[in-house]
Scaffold this active site. Structure first.
Site, short mmCIF file in Angstrom:
data_model
loop_
_atom_site.label_atom_id
_atom_site.label_comp_id
_atom_site.label_asym_id
_atom_site.label_seq_id
_atom_site.Cartn_x
_atom_site.Cartn_y
_atom_site.Cartn_z
N THR A 160 0.91 -1.15 0.00
CA THR A 160 0.00 0.00 0.00
C THR A 160 0.94 1.20 0.00
O THR A 160 2.04 1.12 0.58
CB THR A 160 -0.92 0.02 1.23
OG1 THR A 160 -0.11 0.09 2.41
CG2 THR A 160 -1.81 -1.23 1.31
N HIS A 161 0.56 2.25 -0.67
CA HIS A 161 1.45 3.42 -0.85
C HIS A 161 2.77 3.02 -1.52
O HIS A 161 3.77 3.70 -1.36
CB HIS A 161 1.77 4.11 0.48
CG HIS A 161 0.59 4.31 1.36
ND1 HIS A 161 -0.14 5.48 1.39
CD2 HIS A 161 -0.02 3.48 2.25
CE1 HIS A 161 -1.13 5.36 2.26
NE2 HIS A 161 -1.10 4.14 2.79
N SER A 282 18.44 -1.04 -26.17
CA SER A 282 18.82 0.36 -26.31
C SER A 282 19.86 0.46 -27.39
O SER A 282 20.71 -0.42 -27.53
CB SER A 282 19.38 0.86 -24.98
OG SER A 282 20.20 1.99 -25.20
N LYS A 288 20.62 -2.86 -21.66
CA LYS A 288 19.22 -2.51 -21.42
C LYS A 288 18.22 -3.46 -22.08
O LYS A 288 18.43 -3.97 -23.17
CB LYS A 288 18.92 -1.09 -21.97
CG LYS A 288 19.57 0.02 -21.19
CD LYS A 288 18.88 0.34 -19.86
CE LYS A 288 17.52 0.96 -20.01
NZ LYS A 288 17.56 2.37 -20.35
N GLU A 295 5.01 0.31 -21.56
CA GLU A 295 4.98 1.78 -21.52
C GLU A 295 3.95 2.34 -22.50
O GLU A 295 3.22 3.28 -22.20
CB GLU A 295 6.35 2.35 -21.85
CG GLU A 295 7.40 2.04 -20.79
CD GLU A 295 8.81 2.36 -21.28
OE1 GLU A 295 9.27 3.48 -21.04
OE2 GLU A 295 9.42 1.50 -21.93
N LYS A 330 -17.47 9.75 -34.78
CA LYS A 330 -16.91 8.50 -35.32
C LYS A 330 -15.42 8.35 -35.14
O LYS A 330 -14.94 7.30 -34.71
CB LYS A 330 -17.29 8.37 -36.80
CG LYS A 330 -18.75 8.05 -36.97
CD LYS A 330 -19.21 8.20 -38.40
CE LYS A 330 -20.64 8.64 -38.45
NZ LYS A 330 -20.87 10.00 -37.92
N1 ARG Z 1 -22.44 12.12 -42.19
C1 ARG Z 1 -23.46 12.43 -41.25
C2 ARG Z 1 -23.02 12.04 -39.82
O1 ARG Z 1 -22.10 11.33 -39.69
C3 ARG Z 1 -24.71 11.67 -41.61
C4 ARG Z 1 -25.95 12.33 -41.15
C5 ARG Z 1 -26.18 13.57 -41.86
N2 ARG Z 1 -27.46 14.12 -41.60
C6 ARG Z 1 -27.75 15.38 -41.90
N3 ARG Z 1 -28.95 15.78 -41.61
N4 ARG Z 1 -26.91 16.17 -42.49
O2 ARG Z 1 -23.60 12.46 -38.84
#
Ligand code: ARG
Length: 462
Positions: A160-161, A282, A288, A295, A330
């Site tokens: 611990t610590h 290294s 090394k 890491e 995305k």
């Molecule tokens: N490429 C857009 C996105 O990833 C798709 C949806 C677009 N919808 C819109 N009403 N322009 O969100």
């Protein structure tokens, strides 16, 4: 494709096309082309439903289906020309469908919007990814279970610590990570259960006047049910946020483990040695052996945690329903998913083939008066002292041992008796590290038998 002709998907209202910079900031095709398989699956299910409900003809459905299948193989074989002009994966596919089958292609987008379309595609992608992470976590847990079994009675210092606290077993320490990654796994399961609703048919935000069957498409696409509120459906990215939260917590666990591996593999600790396959040398210091993989696993947590914060920040100011801001969801998720998968695979590899030094662990386990608590417990049990008094007496014994430059177990009985007259020879039987770990038999404790029980529980519940 350059020049400012208006967009073929909505050109009716537009006299000219977008500025080059507009196209650059607006287009998502460079990254959302990864959603092609999900997009096509959604369109196939939608077209089938439109025909079953009499919204389009069976003939048009067949043309659409054939066209989509052709596009699928074109993309898979690398023969599909993605165009930024067409913004995103949805319009790239729809435009190609029009090339292939003519006017029937225009019927596919009946009772649908890109807003429910993208929500569907992305959900399907995240779902598959959660399933993959689940499987990767299972593999990591398996690797730990094997190591834990092998080392159920390898004694090491528990900290611990980062100060020596009490002896534990390496098997027990491994099982602590099994618990952590087990929770990560169950978080992926929770996220999958909440994600299990189909957005398709929410349309732009209000639903549609066409007599669609959302239950049919939900079932066809492998969802338990359609979503209940069309406004929420197109503005919700909780499934992506939850994915990133799961990933961030898991990555934080990986990072803690990576940190331990970095510490353990120093010559000062010498608890483990990484295999050549998971370390580097290294260029200047021939002696090394660097734990680069550990890491980097530790460092990649920064990207994954960053992705969670990025998407939370994107979402936090958005009015209902869809806003283009959401297109920024995305890349964060794609990057976090790839990063986490790589980190999990690297860690599974490292755990599988690192070699453990029982000697170094055992030696360290006895240092730092690690069995002081055992002495205090003995005084409570055998001499009837209240724990606080026993704690105080043991403190004096530690001070004395420190003065003499020896371990507790090396103090002569006369010294121990000077601290408390009730101490007898029997005390030495609890001062070894082996006796210490063997005595910790409470549920979840470090005694080898208890650790084996934990392992058995996981073997049946994995
Ligand atoms: N490429 C857009 C996105 O990833 C798709 C949806 C677009 N919808 C819109 N009403 N322009 O969100």
């Amino acid at each position: 494709m350059t020049g400012k002709t208006s967009n073929q998907m909505w050109g009716g209202r537009f006299a000219s096309g977008p500025d080059a910079i507009m196209e650059e900031i607006n287009a998502s095709i460079d990254f959302d082309q990864r959603l092609f398989a999900q997009d096509i699956a959604g369109s196939l299910a939608h077209a089938a439903m439109l025909a079953d409900t009499g919204i389009i003809s069976a003939e048009d459905r067949d043309k659409i289906t054939d066209g989509l299948n052709t596009i699928m193989s074109e993309i898979q074989s690398g023969g599909f020309a993605f165009s930024r002009r067409l913004e995103d994966i949805h319009m790239n596919i729809e435009a190609r469908l029009a090339d292939l089958i003519g006017p029937a292609a225009g019927r596919l987008h009946t009772a649908r919007s890109r807003n429910d379309q993208v929500a569907l595609d992305f959900r399907l992608w995240v779902k598959a990814q959660l399933q993959q992470i689940y499987a990767a976590l299972s593999r990591l847990i398996e690797a730990f279970l094997d190591r834990a079994e092998e080392h159920a009675d390898t004694v090491m210092p528990g900290f611990t610590h980062l100060q020596t606290a009490q002896p534990v077993t390496f098997g027990h320490h491994c099982m602590a990570y099994v618990e952590m990654f087990g929770r990560d796994r169950s978080r992926t399961r929770d996220a999958l259960a909440r994600l299990d609703e189909s957005p398709l048919g929410a349309a732009a935000l209000a639903g549609t006047g066409f007599p669609i069957d959302r239950h049919q498409t939900a079932k066809e696409l492998g969802f338990a049910t359609p979503t209940r509120n069309s406004i929420d459906t197109v503005s919700d990215r909780d499934f992506a946020l939850e994915f990133l939260a799961v990933a961030a917590i898991c990555s934080t666990h990986l990072s803690r483990l990576a940190e331990e591996i970095v510490i353990w593999s120093t010559p000062q600790f010498g608890f483990v040695r990484l295999s050549d396959s998971f370390s580097t040398g290294s260029s200047i210091m021939p002696q090394k052996k660097n734990p680069d993989a550990a890491e980097l696993v530790r460092a990649k947590t920064g990207r994954i945690n960053g992705a969670l914060i990025a998407l939370l920040t994107v979402m936090k100011g958005l009015p209902l329903a869809y806003s283009k801001d959401m297109q920024e969801d995305k890349e964060q998720v794609f990057d976090a998913a790839e990063t986490l998968e790589l980190a999990l695979a690297a860690m599974t590899g490292m755990i599988g083939d690192l070699s453990v030094s029982r000697e170094a662990m055992n030696r360290a386990a006895g240092a730092g008066f690690s069995t002081a608590t055992d002495l205090a417990d003995w005084l409570v049990r055998e001499a009837g002292l209240p724990f606080r008094e026993a704690h105080h007496a043991t403190g004096s014994a530690v001070a004395l041992a420190e003065q003499r430059g020896c371990d507790l177990a090396d103090l002569p009985l006369s010294d121990l008796k000077s601290i408390n007259a009730a101490i007898t020879d029997d005390v030495f039987s609890v001062l070894t590290v082996e006796a210490s770990v063997a005595s910790r038999t409470s549920f979840g404790g470090t005694a080898p038998d208890k650790v084996r029980e934990q392992i058995a529980w996981w073997r049946t519940n994995l």
